[in-house]
Design a protein around this motif. Sequence first.
Motif, PDB file in Angstrom:
ATOM      1  N   LEU A  10      33.525  -3.191 -37.403  1.00  0.00           N
ATOM      2  CA  LEU A  10      34.222  -4.426 -37.413  1.00  0.00           C
ATOM      3  C   LEU A  10      35.401  -4.789 -36.595  1.00  0.00           C
ATOM      4  O   LEU A  10      35.482  -5.953 -36.144  1.00  0.00           O
ATOM      5  CB  LEU A  10      34.778  -4.574 -39.195  1.00  0.00           C
ATOM      6  N   TYR A  11      35.938  -3.793 -36.273  1.00  0.00           N
ATOM      7  CA  TYR A  11      37.090  -3.874 -35.427  1.00  0.00           C
ATOM      8  C   TYR A  11      36.677  -3.857 -33.909  1.00  0.00           C
ATOM      9  O   TYR A  11      37.269  -4.716 -33.168  1.00  0.00           O
ATOM     10  CB  TYR A  11      38.061  -2.703 -35.614  1.00  0.00           C
ATOM     11  N   VAL A  12      36.012  -2.726 -33.810  1.00  0.00           N
ATOM     12  CA  VAL A  12      35.584  -2.972 -32.097  1.00  0.00           C
ATOM     13  C   VAL A  12      34.556  -4.166 -31.540  1.00  0.00           C
ATOM     14  O   VAL A  12      35.020  -4.730 -30.993  1.00  0.00           O
ATOM     15  CB  VAL A  12      34.412  -1.914 -31.977  1.00  0.00           C
ATOM     16  N   GLY A  13      33.837  -4.972 -32.739  1.00  0.00           N
ATOM     17  CA  GLY A  13      33.396  -6.214 -32.792  1.00  0.00           C
ATOM     18  C   GLY A  13      34.605  -7.246 -32.246  1.00  0.00           C
ATOM     19  O   GLY A  13      34.093  -8.316 -31.542  1.00  0.00           O
ATOM     20  N   GLY A  14      35.736  -7.023 -32.656  1.00  0.00           N
ATOM     21  CA  GLY A  14      36.690  -8.169 -32.337  1.00  0.00           C
ATOM     22  C   GLY A  14      36.903  -8.281 -31.019  1.00  0.00           C
ATOM     23  O   GLY A  14      37.480  -9.513 -30.535  1.00  0.00           O
ATOM     24  N   PHE A  15      36.565  -7.556 -30.053  1.00  0.00           N
ATOM     25  CA  PHE A  15      36.910  -7.382 -28.626  1.00  0.00           C
ATOM     26  C   PHE A  15      35.940  -8.208 -27.629  1.00  0.00           C
ATOM     27  O   PHE A  15      36.310  -8.781 -26.949  1.00  0.00           O
ATOM     28  CB  PHE A  15      36.989  -6.038 -27.993  1.00  0.00           C
ATOM     29  N   LEU A  16      34.738  -8.365 -28.542  1.00  0.00           N
ATOM     30  CA  LEU A  16      33.551  -9.123 -27.535  1.00  0.00           C
ATOM     31  C   LEU A  16      34.002 -10.520 -27.422  1.00  0.00           C
ATOM     32  O   LEU A  16      33.492 -10.837 -26.140  1.00  0.00           O
ATOM     33  CB  LEU A  16      32.381  -8.999 -28.216  1.00  0.00           C
ATOM     34  N   GLY A  17      34.545 -11.220 -28.309  1.00  0.00           N
ATOM     35  CA  GLY A  17      34.832 -12.911 -27.936  1.00  0.00           C
ATOM     36  C   GLY A  17      35.890 -12.859 -26.801  1.00  0.00           C
ATOM     37  O   GLY A  17      35.490 -13.398 -25.519  1.00  0.00           O
ATOM     38  N   PRO A  18      37.096 -12.282 -26.752  1.00  0.00           N
ATOM     39  CA  PRO A  18      38.035 -12.291 -25.625  1.00  0.00           C
ATOM     40  C   PRO A  18      37.390 -11.539 -24.438  1.00  0.00           C
ATOM     41  O   PRO A  18      37.698 -12.010 -23.240  1.00  0.00           O
ATOM     42  CB  PRO A  18      39.159 -11.628 -26.214  1.00  0.00           C
ATOM     43  N   PHE A  19      36.799 -10.488 -24.409  1.00  0.00           N
ATOM     44  CA  PHE A  19      36.172  -9.711 -23.416  1.00  0.00           C
ATOM     45  C   PHE A  19      35.108 -10.621 -22.708  1.00  0.00           C
ATOM     46  O   PHE A  19      35.201 -10.682 -21.311  1.00  0.00           O
ATOM     47  CB  PHE A  19      35.505  -8.539 -23.819  1.00  0.00           C
ATOM     48  N   GLY A  20      34.047 -11.160 -23.402  1.00  0.00           N
ATOM     49  CA  GLY A  20      33.270 -11.991 -22.875  1.00  0.00           C
ATOM     50  C   GLY A  20      33.597 -13.267 -22.209  1.00  0.00           C
ATOM     51  O   GLY A  20      33.170 -13.710 -21.039  1.00  0.00           O
ATOM     52  N   GLY A  21      34.674 -13.863 -22.741  1.00  0.00           N
ATOM     53  CA  GLY A  21      35.393 -14.896 -22.188  1.00  0.00           C
ATOM     54  C   GLY A  21      36.193 -14.687 -21.026  1.00  0.00           C
ATOM     55  O   GLY A  21      36.064 -15.715 -20.004  1.00  0.00           O
TER      56      GLY A  21
END
Length: 392
Positions: A10-21
């Motif tokens: 749940l927490y690790v998935g939080g990084f994907l949006g800012p990382f991908g953008g």
Amino acid sequence: MSAALQRAALYVGGFLGPFGGGVVISMLPEIGADTGVSTGDAALTITAYLGPFALAMLVSGTLGARWGRERTVRTAYAVYALAALASALAPTMTLLLGTRVLQGVANAFTTPLLLAALAVITPKDQLGRALGLFGAMQAAGQTIAPLVGGLAAEVGWRWAFVVLAAAAAVLAVIGLPSGIGGPPDAAPARLRDALRPRVLRIGLVALLGWGALGGLSFLLAFRAQDFFGLTPAQRGALLTGFGIAGILSARRVGALVDRIGATATVLIGSLAGAALVVVVGLAPMLWLAAIAWFVAGVASQCVLVGVNAAVLGGEGRNRGGAVSVVQAFRFGGGAAAPMALTPLYAAAPVASFVLPALLLAIVAPVAMPRDTAMPRDTAMPRDTAMPRDDPA
């Protein structure tokens, strides 16, 4: 798969949006040179991701509640991984922009559902700290993105998208903790329950908190190249300061939200952040700009953790849809910033920093609604932090 690993996801998935953008920010000149366009045109790879990401999030939280969180999140991660691989192989800017659109839409069906799931398992009086940790993971994604992008640009910028694909594939396998994903809700979630005036006001603050603060990293990357003459790797290292500050401060910011409330925390962040953006745009020395950008990362966490706590801790049905709307506004600000400010930077570099700072300082304090009252000694049991039959 262990529940602890799924909970951590749940927490690790939080990084994907800012990382991908943000992975493209420090390698825009290299992307432009490889695809035959200008650096300014290459900046559209940010908008191509964040624009559809933001638009889809207006409805993704509500639709995910109808379809079932587990199935929606796994499918979205899988689509994201395939789109990232397609980005790595795209031979032209047109095709690259198309794959970035797919990434953005897919990611829109993960971030708000992860936040809603987090609210299910967290006592309300500890929600700020949980959201602070989630914010730290988002800050980690923002921190890693420019660094990975800058290092990739030294070898080949396409490798950054391979990293994105691998991360999304792993998260697709892990999924959500047992009992959170579940089947679609019996009573369909309604979008109008999410589009309440209070939610829209919080969304406006989120738009400014990202578009006029964290979303200005591309401007700093331009300034780092034009004014300070930094290489791609050096630009990436400079930009990571913002995210590192977010990682270090997010848990403490969450505790501050639990102590003084979401509204007060947001006001602190918006006013301090506005002042720091001006310093970043005016600083004649690299070290001063770097310090100001680092501290701005703390201010950004005050705004972003605060708005998430305000919407998830408030009253009303379909909180998953509500946080989805707020996140749509947030990333919509990030998508609009390159389009609005890149031409202004070309004409008047200082004004491109001062204008968003003024908007953040003036509009956010007026738009942010007051906290909903909750007794400090009221602790909700873990299994009732958010009713299971709530369509959020």
